[in-house]
Write a protein that holds these residues in place. Sequence first.
Motif, PDB file in Angstrom:
ATOM      1  N   PRO A  11       0.595  -1.172  -0.024  1.00  0.00           N
ATOM      2  CA  PRO A  11      -0.019   0.038  -0.142  1.00  0.00           C
ATOM      3  C   PRO A  11       0.852   0.903   0.250  1.00  0.00           C
ATOM      4  N   LEU A  12       0.478   2.304  -0.659  1.00  0.00           N
ATOM      5  CA  LEU A  12       1.649   3.036  -0.914  1.00  0.00           C
ATOM      6  C   LEU A  12       0.302   4.372  -1.707  1.00  0.00           C
ATOM      7  N   ARG A  13       0.252   5.832  -0.241  1.00  0.00           N
ATOM      8  CA  ARG A  13       0.004   6.987  -0.768  1.00  0.00           C
ATOM      9  C   ARG A  13       0.306   6.956  -1.626  1.00  0.00           C
ATOM     10  N   ALA A  14      -0.882   7.175  -2.910  1.00  0.00           N
ATOM     11  CA  ALA A  14      -1.391   7.602  -4.400  1.00  0.00           C
ATOM     12  C   ALA A  14      -0.380   8.966  -4.371  1.00  0.00           C
ATOM     13  N   SER A  15      -0.593  10.546  -4.173  1.00  0.00           N
ATOM     14  CA  SER A  15       0.148  10.989  -4.100  1.00  0.00           C
ATOM     15  C   SER A  15       1.330  10.699  -4.431  1.00  0.00           C
ATOM     16  N   TYR A  49      -8.158  -0.220  -5.298  1.00  0.00           N
ATOM     17  CA  TYR A  49      -8.441  -1.323  -4.891  1.00  0.00           C
ATOM     18  C   TYR A  49      -8.180  -0.922  -3.185  1.00  0.00           C
ATOM     19  N   PRO A  50      -8.692  -1.081  -1.984  1.00  0.00           N
ATOM     20  CA  PRO A  50      -8.322  -1.235  -0.768  1.00  0.00           C
ATOM     21  C   PRO A  50      -6.983  -2.018  -0.333  1.00  0.00           C
ATOM     22  N   SER A  51      -6.790  -1.405   1.343  1.00  0.00           N
ATOM     23  CA  SER A  51      -5.952  -2.440   1.826  1.00  0.00           C
ATOM     24  C   SER A  51      -6.475  -3.530   2.045  1.00  0.00           C
ATOM     25  N   ASP A  52      -7.831  -3.876   1.725  1.00  0.00           N
ATOM     26  CA  ASP A  52      -8.212  -5.384   2.295  1.00  0.00           C
ATOM     27  C   ASP A  52      -9.255  -5.842   1.260  1.00  0.00           C
ATOM     28  N   ALA A  53      -8.068  -5.601   0.219  1.00  0.00           N
ATOM     29  CA  ALA A  53      -9.704  -5.360  -1.053  1.00  0.00           C
ATOM     30  C   ALA A  53      -9.319  -7.476  -0.657  1.00  0.00           C
ATOM     31  N   THR A  54     -10.620  -8.178  -1.162  1.00  0.00           N
ATOM     32  CA  THR A  54     -11.208  -9.335  -1.069  1.00  0.00           C
ATOM     33  C   THR A  54     -10.645  -9.958  -2.598  1.00  0.00           C
ATOM     34  N   VAL A 193      -5.358  -3.578 -17.323  1.00  0.00           N
ATOM     35  CA  VAL A 193      -6.218  -4.374 -17.029  1.00  0.00           C
ATOM     36  C   VAL A 193      -5.481  -4.927 -15.773  1.00  0.00           C
ATOM     37  N   SER A 194      -7.052  -5.009 -14.287  1.00  0.00           N
ATOM     38  CA  SER A 194      -6.655  -5.767 -13.445  1.00  0.00           C
ATOM     39  C   SER A 194      -7.549  -6.415 -12.419  1.00  0.00           C
ATOM     40  N   ASP A 195      -7.666  -7.619 -12.285  1.00  0.00           N
ATOM     41  CA  ASP A 195      -8.860  -8.542 -11.633  1.00  0.00           C
ATOM     42  C   ASP A 195      -8.424  -7.715  -9.216  1.00  0.00           C
ATOM     43  N   GLY A 196      -7.652  -7.040  -9.298  1.00  0.00           N
ATOM     44  CA  GLY A 196      -7.901  -6.575  -8.167  1.00  0.00           C
ATOM     45  C   GLY A 196      -6.352  -6.991  -7.412  1.00  0.00           C
ATOM     46  N   ALA A 197      -5.658  -8.453  -8.039  1.00  0.00           N
ATOM     47  CA  ALA A 197      -4.489  -8.918  -7.697  1.00  0.00           C
ATOM     48  C   ALA A 197      -3.497  -9.089  -8.441  1.00  0.00           C
ATOM     49  N   THR A 198      -3.496  -9.323 -10.031  1.00  0.00           N
ATOM     50  CA  THR A 198      -2.848  -9.613 -11.086  1.00  0.00           C
ATOM     51  C   THR A 198      -2.857  -8.201 -11.797  1.00  0.00           C
ATOM     52  N   MET A 199      -2.059  -7.551 -12.931  1.00  0.00           N
ATOM     53  CA  MET A 199      -2.035  -5.889 -13.288  1.00  0.00           C
ATOM     54  C   MET A 199      -1.457  -6.613 -14.555  1.00  0.00           C
TER      55      MET A 199
END
Length: 278
Positions: A11-15, A49-54, A193-199
């Motif tokens: 997790p990184l601060r997007a800014s 995606y949030p840090s706790d994404a499933t 494109v991403s599914d939240g786990a892979t890009m």
Amino acid sequence: MCRWLAYMGEPLRASTIVLDAKHSIVAQSLDSPLGAETVNGDGFGFGWYPSDATPTTEPAVFHSIEPAWNNQNLREITRAVESPLFFTHVRAASGPPIQQTNCHPFRYENWMFMHNGAIASWPELRRDLTVAIDPSLYPQVLGTTDSEVLFHLALTLGLRDDPIKAIGQAIRTVETVGHAHNVQFPWQGTVAVSDGATMWAFRYSTSGRTRSLFHSTDVPTLREMYPTVERLATFSDNAKVVVSEPLNDLPGVFVEVPESTAVTLDGDGYRHQPFLAA
């Protein structure tokens, strides 16, 4: 066309990269030296995606028709959000109107998609390509862009099972329809494109002269190359960035993705493979 950026890692601060990089995506919205258009001021989008994404978590998205360089909300959001995977896109409209539903990234369930490029002669090809979308997906097409249709066409063709194959089949469909309408070079663009786990990132055009695309060198190598650059301490060892053009001027930090290439990004790093190569 447009400019885009995608981040994956701890997790990184997007800014940190959306705003603070020397040649940030916001800076590129006003001046993109490698872009087909220097100014990309026809709206923007930020998706994360949030840090706790499933595996089934939908990404959050924020779109605006304002120029990215002039939007205070983008600054507030990217300074507040810490995410392990996020997309940012600044738009230079190639025809479809400037409206929020035409701003990238696009979202479906846990998937996010963005594109820099165009389907040539889009008004002539639009009907044939739109009717090729699965009827169950058609109501999700909210805007008028070629990019959103390509995304839903890829979903129709199995994006959720095999992204590289589905994006390839979607682009081949564009080329087939385009050639039937006597369009010589129907497809141009880079895609993320991403599914939240892979890009997955793609660089391909029918003409073989695709818009620019780069990804970062692995962070441990960069720390060896530039031991005095304090900014590198901000990034985890597995941090990866894919961009339309480099975010700084340091040699070796960004590697150009070759023509007709698909790149897979996951916990194992980067993997290149030929994509729709002749």
